[in-house]
Design a protein around this motif. Structure first.
Motif, mmCIF file in Angstrom:
data_model
loop_
_atom_site.group_PDB
_atom_site.id
_atom_site.type_symbol
_atom_site.label_atom_id
_atom_site.label_comp_id
_atom_site.label_asym_id
_atom_site.label_seq_id
_atom_site.Cartn_x
_atom_site.Cartn_y
_atom_site.Cartn_z
ATOM 1 N N LEU A 128 0.652 5.017 1.424
ATOM 2 C CA LEU A 128 -0.131 5.965 2.207
ATOM 3 C C LEU A 128 0.693 7.245 2.319
ATOM 4 O O LEU A 128 1.794 7.230 2.881
ATOM 5 C CB LEU A 128 -0.402 5.353 3.594
ATOM 6 N N GLU A 170 -13.286 -12.119 10.130
ATOM 7 C CA GLU A 170 -13.655 -11.917 11.540
ATOM 8 C C GLU A 170 -15.166 -11.810 11.713
ATOM 9 O O GLU A 170 -15.656 -10.861 12.346
ATOM 10 C CB GLU A 170 -13.023 -10.609 12.061
ATOM 11 N N TYR A 203 0.859 -1.187 0.000
ATOM 12 C CA TYR A 203 0.000 0.000 0.000
ATOM 13 C C TYR A 203 0.891 1.232 0.000
ATOM 14 O O TYR A 203 2.007 1.202 0.512
ATOM 15 C CB TYR A 203 -0.857 0.049 1.269
ATOM 16 N N SER A 239 -2.360 -8.479 14.867
ATOM 17 C CA SER A 239 -2.945 -7.322 14.198
ATOM 18 C C SER A 239 -1.918 -6.710 13.242
ATOM 19 O O SER A 239 -0.760 -6.538 13.597
ATOM 20 C CB SER A 239 -3.339 -6.309 15.284
ATOM 21 N N GLY A 240 -2.346 -6.461 12.019
ATOM 22 C CA GLY A 240 -1.448 -5.867 11.029
ATOM 23 C C GLY A 240 -0.640 -6.875 10.229
ATOM 24 O O GLY A 240 0.198 -6.498 9.410
ATOM 25 N N SER A 241 -0.915 -8.188 10.436
ATOM 26 C CA SER A 241 -0.129 -9.200 9.708
ATOM 27 C C SER A 241 -0.658 -9.407 8.287
ATOM 28 O O SER A 241 -0.101 -10.210 7.533
ATOM 29 C CB SER A 241 -0.105 -10.527 10.485
ATOM 30 N N GLY A 242 -1.721 -8.722 7.932
ATOM 31 C CA GLY A 242 -2.187 -8.795 6.536
ATOM 32 C C GLY A 242 -3.356 -9.726 6.308
ATOM 33 O O GLY A 242 -3.680 -10.049 5.157
ATOM 34 N N LYS A 243 -4.056 -10.119 7.390
ATOM 35 C CA LYS A 243 -5.166 -11.073 7.246
ATOM 36 C C LYS A 243 -6.283 -10.501 6.363
ATOM 37 O O LYS A 243 -6.745 -11.156 5.427
ATOM 38 C CB LYS A 243 -5.743 -11.447 8.629
ATOM 39 N N SER A 244 -6.708 -9.273 6.688
ATOM 40 C CA SER A 244 -7.802 -8.673 5.903
ATOM 41 C C SER A 244 -7.351 -8.391 4.476
ATOM 42 O O SER A 244 -8.144 -8.517 3.535
ATOM 43 C CB SER A 244 -8.278 -7.374 6.546
ATOM 44 N N THR A 245 -6.101 -8.009 4.324
ATOM 45 C CA THR A 245 -5.574 -7.766 2.977
ATOM 46 C C THR A 245 -5.655 -9.045 2.151
ATOM 47 O O THR A 245 -6.103 -9.029 0.990
ATOM 48 C CB THR A 245 -4.112 -7.273 3.075
ATOM 49 N N ALA A 277 2.140 -5.038 3.009
ATOM 50 C CA ALA A 277 1.196 -5.777 3.859
ATOM 51 C C ALA A 277 1.398 -7.281 3.716
ATOM 52 O O ALA A 277 1.265 -8.031 4.681
ATOM 53 C CB ALA A 277 -0.229 -5.403 3.491
HETATM 54 N N1 LIG Z 1 -5.853 0.750 2.610
HETATM 55 C C1 LIG Z 1 -4.659 0.727 3.211
HETATM 56 N N2 LIG Z 1 -3.756 1.717 3.001
HETATM 57 C C2 LIG Z 1 -2.539 1.687 3.604
HETATM 58 N N3 LIG Z 1 -2.113 0.708 4.404
HETATM 59 C C3 LIG Z 1 -2.966 -0.300 4.665
HETATM 60 C C4 LIG Z 1 -4.287 -0.352 4.075
HETATM 61 N N4 LIG Z 1 -4.904 -1.472 4.508
HETATM 62 C C5 LIG Z 1 -4.022 -2.094 5.320
HETATM 63 N N5 LIG Z 1 -2.865 -1.403 5.409
HETATM 64 C C6 LIG Z 1 -1.662 -1.795 6.179
HETATM 65 O O1 LIG Z 1 -1.315 -3.107 5.779
HETATM 66 C C7 LIG Z 1 -0.923 -3.906 6.904
HETATM 67 C C8 LIG Z 1 -1.823 -5.123 7.014
HETATM 68 O O2 LIG Z 1 -3.157 -4.691 7.334
HETATM 69 P P1 LIG Z 1 -4.398 -5.698 7.463
HETATM 70 O O3 LIG Z 1 -5.584 -4.882 7.823
HETATM 71 O O4 LIG Z 1 -4.458 -6.544 6.264
HETATM 72 O O5 LIG Z 1 -3.939 -6.594 8.717
HETATM 73 P P2 LIG Z 1 -4.821 -7.518 9.678
HETATM 74 O O6 LIG Z 1 -3.950 -8.687 10.023
HETATM 75 O O7 LIG Z 1 -6.130 -7.791 9.072
HETATM 76 O O8 LIG Z 1 -4.997 -6.581 10.952
HETATM 77 P P3 LIG Z 1 -6.187 -6.584 12.064
HETATM 78 O O9 LIG Z 1 -6.139 -7.929 12.739
HETATM 79 O O10 LIG Z 1 -5.786 -5.472 12.981
HETATM 80 O O11 LIG Z 1 -7.465 -6.318 11.338
HETATM 81 C C9 LIG Z 1 -0.970 -2.980 8.120
HETATM 82 O O12 LIG Z 1 0.329 -2.458 8.316
HETATM 83 C C10 LIG Z 1 -1.925 -1.876 7.690
HETATM 84 O O13 LIG Z 1 -1.630 -0.678 8.331
#
Ligand SMILES: Nc1ncnc2c1ncn2[C@@H]1O[C@H](COP(=O)(O)OP(=O)(O)OP(=O)(O)O)[C@@H](O)[C@H]1O
Length: 257
Positions: free
Chosen positions: A14, A159, A12, A41-47, A21
């Motif tokens: 920003l 989630e 990403y 948190s932040g490991s990229g699961k949602s990505t 991610a």
């Molecule tokens: N749209 C975006 N723009 C910039 N950075 C992003 C964006 N979406 C996610 N990130 C970054 O990418 C990384 C992974 O984010 P992601 O939300 O995929 O993690 P996650 O494991 O789902 O976290 P959580 O458990 O907190 O939801 C993080 O560092 C986040 O800040």
């Protein structure tokens, strides 16, 4: 249906600053699998999930379903988020029927499917209610029924029970496992809750942080027929503890680097 991620990376930007991610993720989800992805948190699961859903495109690598590259969202993938994805002005049954409006099905088949998935998710009695008249658990049932009614190849869950109280969450875990067994659908679910992942999954993938990558894959050798008492067995507790240790270690690794 086989879902394949080959060398998938996602960066990403920003305000001009790059965030990696995901970095070089390779993953195969086989037909009928219930794969849970855990990680700090932040490991990229949602990505990861939004890439498979086709809501975002990877910066590198390829994602395919049965060798067909994913180029955007499609009815072959049903998506359920943590909260807030229902149409507030539509009744339960019209929320569930929404996905079918995009498919070329005759009226009888539409009605049959809506009835079946409302019954399967325990919503038949509230089919004419509006979302605001439902509890949080019921609202998530509607979201699940709406995703399933298109009979997708893979159900993507981000989630989905994260905002529910413990009892409702456990009811929903039993429900989703029952649906998985009844329908034979493939499930890819992300959660930060390791207990949930071990209870639901046939396999659990642990993501490392910063950048997100696959740190470990653990097959869950528990009986397919699981009730909530399974969570208190020594085999379950041992698996849960070892995966929680992996998540913690990967998170610390990420923080120290
Ligand atoms: N749209 C975006 N723009 C910039 N950075 C992003 C964006 N979406 C996610 N990130 C970054 O990418 C990384 C992974 O984010 P992601 O939300 O995929 O993690 P996650 O494991 O789902 O976290 P959580 O458990 O907190 O939801 C993080 O560092 C986040 O800040």
């Amino acid at each position: 249906m086989t879902l394949n991620l080959v060398d998938v990376s996602m960066e990403y930007h920003l305000r001009g600053r790059p965030t990696r991610a995901l970095d070089g993720v390779n993953l195969t989800v086989s037909p009928r699998e219930f794969l849970c992805v855990v990680g700090a948190s932040g490991s990229g699961k949602s990505t990861l999930l939004s890439l498979v859903a086709g809501l975002t495109m990877p910066t590198r690598g390829e994602i395919t379903i049965d060798s067909h590259p994913i180029t955007g969202p499609g009815p072959d993938r049903g998506l359920v988020f943590q909260t807030g994805s229902l149409y507030p002005w539509r009744t339960v049954e019209r929320n569930v029927a929404f996905g079918l409006e995009l498919l070329a099905l005759d009226t009888a088949e539409r009605a049959r499917r809506v009835d079946w998935y409302l019954a399967e998710t325990g919503l038949a009695d509230v089919r004419r209610s509006l979302p605001r008249q439902l509890s949080g658990g019921q609202q998530q049932r509607v979201a699940i029924a709406r995703a399933l009614v298109c009979e997708p190849d893979v159900l993507l869950l981000d989630e989905p029970f994260g905002a529910l109280d413990v009892q409702t969450k456990e009811d929903m875990q039993l429900l989703i496992r029952q649906i998985w067994r009844d329908t034979g659908t493939t499930v890819l679910m992300v959660t930060h809750d390791v207990e949930e992942a071990v209870f639901l999954g046939t396999r659990v993938v642990v993501l490392a942080s910063d950048p997100g990558r696959v740190a470990a894959e653990v097959r869950i050798p528990l009986a397919e027929d699981r009730d909530l008492a399974a969570k208190r067995t020594p085999a379950f507790l041992e698996l849960r503890a070892s995966i929680e240790d992996m998540v913690r270690a990967q998170h610390r690794g990420g923080v120290i680097r």
